[in-house]
Design a protein around this motif. Structure first.
Motif, PDB file in Angstrom:
ATOM      1  N   VAL A 115       6.701   2.516   4.404  1.00  0.00           N
ATOM      2  CA  VAL A 115       6.619   1.474   3.662  1.00  0.00           C
ATOM      3  C   VAL A 115       6.931   0.470   3.628  1.00  0.00           C
ATOM      4  O   VAL A 115       7.311  -1.168   3.599  1.00  0.00           O
ATOM      5  N   ALA A 116       7.897   0.870   3.221  1.00  0.00           N
ATOM      6  CA  ALA A 116      10.095  -0.565   3.056  1.00  0.00           C
ATOM      7  C   ALA A 116       9.888  -1.407   4.422  1.00  0.00           C
ATOM      8  O   ALA A 116      10.150  -2.194   4.196  1.00  0.00           O
ATOM      9  N   ASP A 117      10.056   0.074   5.610  1.00  0.00           N
ATOM     10  CA  ASP A 117      10.201  -0.463   6.283  1.00  0.00           C
ATOM     11  C   ASP A 117       9.639  -1.222   6.914  1.00  0.00           C
ATOM     12  O   ASP A 117      10.134  -2.353   7.507  1.00  0.00           O
ATOM     13  N   ARG A 118       8.371  -1.422   6.683  1.00  0.00           N
ATOM     14  CA  ARG A 118       7.392  -1.627   7.817  1.00  0.00           C
ATOM     15  C   ARG A 118       7.123  -2.959   6.433  1.00  0.00           C
ATOM     16  O   ARG A 118       6.158  -3.623   7.159  1.00  0.00           O
ATOM     17  N   GLY A 119       7.431  -3.485   6.026  1.00  0.00           N
ATOM     18  CA  GLY A 119       7.425  -4.665   4.843  1.00  0.00           C
ATOM     19  C   GLY A 119       6.071  -4.729   4.506  1.00  0.00           C
ATOM     20  O   GLY A 119       5.800  -5.581   4.005  1.00  0.00           O
ATOM     21  N   LEU A 120       5.890  -3.672   4.268  1.00  0.00           N
ATOM     22  CA  LEU A 120       3.903  -3.619   3.828  1.00  0.00           C
ATOM     23  C   LEU A 120       3.170  -4.412   2.478  1.00  0.00           C
ATOM     24  O   LEU A 120       2.729  -5.079   2.283  1.00  0.00           O
ATOM     25  N   ALA A 121       4.776  -3.776   1.360  1.00  0.00           N
ATOM     26  CA  ALA A 121       4.634  -4.636   0.483  1.00  0.00           C
ATOM     27  C   ALA A 121       4.902  -6.166   0.019  1.00  0.00           C
ATOM     28  O   ALA A 121       4.792  -7.046  -0.496  1.00  0.00           O
ATOM     29  N   GLY A 122       5.642  -6.768   0.777  1.00  0.00           N
ATOM     30  CA  GLY A 122       6.194  -8.170   1.319  1.00  0.00           C
ATOM     31  C   GLY A 122       5.095  -9.020   1.992  1.00  0.00           C
ATOM     32  O   GLY A 122       4.573  -9.926   1.720  1.00  0.00           O
ATOM     33  N   ALA A 123       3.059  -7.828   2.743  1.00  0.00           N
ATOM     34  CA  ALA A 123       2.547  -9.117   3.398  1.00  0.00           C
ATOM     35  C   ALA A 123       1.345  -8.484   2.042  1.00  0.00           C
ATOM     36  O   ALA A 123       0.204  -9.733   2.971  1.00  0.00           O
ATOM     37  N   GLU A 124       1.485  -8.870   1.198  1.00  0.00           N
ATOM     38  CA  GLU A 124       0.560  -8.539  -0.574  1.00  0.00           C
ATOM     39  C   GLU A 124       0.186 -10.891  -0.548  1.00  0.00           C
ATOM     40  O   GLU A 124       1.287 -10.748  -0.502  1.00  0.00           O
ATOM     41  N   LEU A 125      -1.001 -10.415  -1.067  1.00  0.00           N
ATOM     42  CA  LEU A 125      -1.192 -11.526  -1.641  1.00  0.00           C
ATOM     43  C   LEU A 125      -0.368 -12.441  -2.742  1.00  0.00           C
ATOM     44  O   LEU A 125      -0.816 -13.349  -3.526  1.00  0.00           O
ATOM     45  N   SER A 126      -0.940 -10.699  -3.676  1.00  0.00           N
ATOM     46  CA  SER A 126      -1.171 -10.634  -4.978  1.00  0.00           C
ATOM     47  C   SER A 126       0.132 -10.317  -5.655  1.00  0.00           C
ATOM     48  O   SER A 126       0.779  -9.095  -5.043  1.00  0.00           O
ATOM     49  N   ASP A 127       0.825 -11.005  -6.411  1.00  0.00           N
ATOM     50  CA  ASP A 127       2.354 -10.936  -6.996  1.00  0.00           C
ATOM     51  C   ASP A 127       1.374  -9.214  -7.712  1.00  0.00           C
ATOM     52  O   ASP A 127       1.995  -7.696  -8.007  1.00  0.00           O
ATOM     53  N   LEU A 128       0.241  -9.724  -8.182  1.00  0.00           N
ATOM     54  CA  LEU A 128       0.077  -7.541  -8.742  1.00  0.00           C
ATOM     55  C   LEU A 128      -0.259  -6.254  -8.237  1.00  0.00           C
ATOM     56  O   LEU A 128       0.429  -5.278  -8.073  1.00  0.00           O
ATOM     57  N   GLN A 129      -0.668  -6.903  -6.376  1.00  0.00           N
ATOM     58  CA  GLN A 129      -0.336  -5.855  -5.704  1.00  0.00           C
ATOM     59  C   GLN A 129       0.940  -5.893  -5.205  1.00  0.00           C
ATOM     60  O   GLN A 129       0.951  -4.663  -5.110  1.00  0.00           O
TER      61      GLN A 129
END
Length: 363
Positions: A115-129
């Motif tokens: 997940v970190a390598d794919r940058g999935l968290a950085g693609a989230e629009l919401s701070d909560l997500q």
């Protein structure tokens, strides 16, 4: 079912109808994992992720029989997350909780790294997500947002805007509770909730109580407990009464599971956290329906309509408005309102709720 005042509730539990609490939890896991929906349904991901999260953070370790229902899903979780990366937070949550609840395996660390390598968290629009994604990955020592040093500050700034939560806005209220969930690591650490955030929780809870909203009020009480604050006893007493009135029954053939599962889960989570029992309903065979007590109309809409009709004559001062508002409310609504007044500082809440300082309206 209207509001009924419940006082001096120190411990509430349900009659035990199965062999043990562990047996009831195992039956619940079997029901949610195998009967309500299939793993190809995103709502299966949601319902099971919520259940396992509650069990993991309340240290309600299930027996091996309950965990075994997820064995096949766990074996192919890598393929599933790769094909459905848009649901990666569900998959991470399920995987990590299953491992921490005792399912043999160490897939979680690799999934967090992926997940970190794919940058999935950085693609989230919401701070909560983003906060949820970070919280999940950090459980295996991976920080997917190491460059974002201001995330917690932004979450706290949102939570401190108390006026947001004095108005009906369920989305904002649920986001507030989840901010406390994540900052507290689901009760494992002190989230350092200040008085402003605590007031926001009280405002959100007051609105939920005035609406007789079991689901949201349960979450607010859980968040307050995670924040090291004591929820108003009037709220928890009413919720304990609702817990005893919930019904769990076998559904008819082909019945869709559009029921009150989530309120039931949140309510029982709170009952467990507050030493009032919880998770004591027997799970019948086949598909089960979770039914909340017969819904009652709380006074929130009546209260809002009443002050809206006053227009420029409404005031932010509750003692001044109390009698004028009360004249237009039903007896049932008044009973709930009176309980809400004793639970919190209603004067502070009403200053935001009254909306008496809008353009063209004298305050």
């Amino acid at each position: 079912m209207g509001y009924s005042q419940v006082t001096n509730v120190l411990h509430v539990d349900f009659p035990a109808r199965q062999r043990s609490r562990a047996a009831r939890i195992e039956a619940l896991m079997a029901q949610v994992a195998t009967c309500r929906r299939g793993p190809e349904d995103v709502f299966w991901l949601k319902e099971n992720a919520e259940l396992l999260n509650v069990l993991e953070c309340t240290v309600a370790k299930p027996d091996a029989g309950g965990i075994a229902h997820y064995g096949a899903f766990y074996e192919e979780i890598g393929r599933r997350i790769a094909f459905f990366p848009q649901y990666y937070r569900f998959f991470l949550s399920l995987c990590l909780d299953l491992e921490d609840l005792g399912l043999p395996g160490t897939k979680g660390e690799a999934l967090c790294a992926w997940v970190a390598d794919r940058g999935l968290a950085g693609a989230e629009l919401s701070d909560l997500q983003r906060a949820e994604a970070r919280r999940l990955c950090l459980r295996r020592g991976v920080d997917p947002l190491s460059a974002d040093q201001g995330l917690d500050d932004r979450l706290r700034a949102f939570a401190r805007r108390t006026e947001t939560f004095a108005l009906p806005n369920k989305k904002a209220a649920y986001e507030l509770t989840h901010i406390v969930f994540y900052l507290s690591e689901y009760g494992r650490r002190d989230p350092n909730v200040d008085d402003e955030i605590a007031l926001s929780l009280h405002h959100a809870g007051t609105l939920a109580f005035l609406e007789l909203n079991i689901d949201l009020l349960s979450e607010v009480c859980i968040a307050l407990r995670f924040a090291r604050r004591t929820p108003p006893p009037q709220w928890e007493a009413w919720l304990a009464d609702q817990a005893m009135r919930f019904r769990v029954s076998a559904a008819g053939p082909g019945a869709a599971p559009a029921d009150d599962y989530h309120p039931w889960l949140m309510l029982n989570w709170l009952m467990a956290l507050s030493d009032r029992g919880g998770f004591a309903h027997e799970m019948p065979e086949g598909t089960v329906l979770f039914a909340a007590p017969a819904p009652a109309a709380g006074p929130l809409r009546e209260l809002s309509d009443s002050i809206y009709r006053m227009g420029g004559h409404r005031s932010p001062h509750w003692p001044e408005m109390r009698e004028r508002v009360g004249e237009s409310l039903s007896d049932a609504a008044l009973a709930v309102l009176e309980a809400a007044e004793t639970a919190v500082d209603f004067n502070i809440f009403f200053r935001g709720f009254a909306r008496a300082s809008q353009p063209g309206i004298a305050s």
